[in-house]
Enzyme design. Structure first.
Site, PDB file in Angstrom:
ATOM      1  N   CYS A 147       0.870  -1.170   0.000  1.00 27.56           N
ATOM      2  CA  CYS A 147       0.000   0.000   0.000  1.00 27.56           C
ATOM      3  C   CYS A 147       0.907   1.219   0.000  1.00 27.56           C
ATOM      4  O   CYS A 147       1.527   1.533   1.016  1.00 27.56           O
ATOM      5  CB  CYS A 147      -0.915   0.019   1.226  1.00 27.56           C
ATOM      6  SG  CYS A 147      -1.972   1.501   1.275  1.00 27.56           S
TER       7      CYS A 147
ATOM      8  N   CYS B 230      -0.688   4.388   2.378  1.00 31.71           N
ATOM      9  CA  CYS B 230      -0.640   4.320   3.846  1.00 31.71           C
ATOM     10  C   CYS B 230      -0.298   2.900   4.270  1.00 31.71           C
ATOM     11  O   CYS B 230       0.851   2.492   4.175  1.00 31.71           O
ATOM     12  CB  CYS B 230      -1.949   4.800   4.464  1.00 31.71           C
ATOM     13  SG  CYS B 230      -3.424   3.988   3.788  1.00 31.71           S
ATOM     14  N   SER B 231      -1.301   2.131   4.721  1.00 28.51           N
ATOM     15  CA  SER B 231      -1.008   0.761   5.158  1.00 28.51           C
ATOM     16  C   SER B 231      -2.209  -0.145   4.962  1.00 28.51           C
ATOM     17  O   SER B 231      -2.462  -1.028   5.782  1.00 28.51           O
ATOM     18  CB  SER B 231      -0.584   0.763   6.632  1.00 28.51           C
ATOM     19  OG  SER B 231      -1.616   1.329   7.441  1.00 28.51           O
ATOM     20  N   CYS B 232      -3.002   0.053   3.895  1.00 29.95           N
ATOM     21  CA  CYS B 232      -4.156  -0.804   3.614  1.00 29.95           C
ATOM     22  C   CYS B 232      -3.710  -2.259   3.537  1.00 29.95           C
ATOM     23  O   CYS B 232      -2.704  -2.574   2.896  1.00 29.95           O
ATOM     24  CB  CYS B 232      -4.818  -0.377   2.307  1.00 29.95           C
ATOM     25  SG  CYS B 232      -5.539   1.277   2.371  1.00 29.95           S
TER      26      CYS B 232
END
Length: 237
Positions: free
Chosen positions: A128, A131-133
């Site tokens: 991702c 961000c941090s999906c």
């Protein structure tokens, strides 16, 4: 398909950038999360105890759901077809509902869920960049290194270089596809079934389908039931 993927063939060059620098400082996302959490508690949206219970529950989810999906797909061609066609619906067959808040998922996790099949010609890996999906209902909470700027930026630009740092060296003829998650799409890799596992039960197979193999930075191997502690990960402690 929602989301995006980047293709990389052949070897990627080095440009002198550091690979996995030590990151002991708190990220901007962690600062933002803490600020929002404290504000929500102050406004009475939820309590500190509510947050503690949820964090303990979330930490306990783990990658077991994803392991069950892959193992079942390896042994059941019809289930594999359904999983590749509609991952969100197929998850319900192993008890994972991406929408039901009291189940494995939460409303924020309700997205299009795609399972990416590795083949002898194509190797998939997820990231991702924004961000941090991450596919939390099937893989649990993302590892620290997955959320670092170094992994997020470099995986889409120099995937073979990054994979090599995880100990995964792919032949040049294998195409590497990097799939970038976003607000509406989550991805999980279905690794190729390793040799020496013929006749294994779903339960036996699930033990060797580790988190890293479903992110795409490792390959499953008969007899290996945990992810290796490679240098690329150690640098983030």
């Amino acid at each position: 398909m929602s989301g995006s993927h980047h293709r990389h063939d052949g070897h990627d060059g080095h440009d002198g950038h550091p690979t996995f620098p030590v990151a002991s400082r708190v990220s901007e996302f962690e600062i933002l999360e803490l600020a929002v959490r404290e504000l929500a508690i102050e406004k009475g949206i939820f309590s500190a105890e509510d947050h503690r219970r949820f964090a303990e529950w979330a930490d306990g989810v783990g990658p077991h759901g994803g392991s069950k999906l892959v193992a079942k797909a390896w042994n059941d061609p019809e289930f594999k077809r359904r999983l590749l066609e509609n991952g969100t619906e197929a998850c319900k067959e192993v008890g994972i509902d991406w929408l039901k808040p009291t189940g494995t998922g939460t409303p924020s996790d309700y997205t299009f869920f795609y399972v990416l099949e590795n083949t002898p010609e194509v190797h998939n890996v997820i990231v991702c960049t924004l961000c941090s999906c991450y596919p939390r209902p099937v893989l649990g909470m993302s590892p620290d290194w997955y959320r670092t700027p170094s992994y997020r930026r470099r995986m889409v630009r120099r995937p073979r270089e990054v994979l090599a740092e995880f100990g995964l060296h792919l032949p040049p003829e294998v195409e590497v596809r990097v799939h970038d998650s976003n607000q509406k799409s989550r991805f999980m890799v279905m690794p190729m079934r390793p040799e020496g596992t013929e006749g294994w039960s779903d339960e036996q197979l699930a033990e060797i389908v580790t988190r890293d193999t479903m992110i795409g930075v490792a390959l499953p191997k008969a007899g290996r039931t945990s992810d290796e502690d490679v240098q690329a990960k150690a640098a983030w402690r």
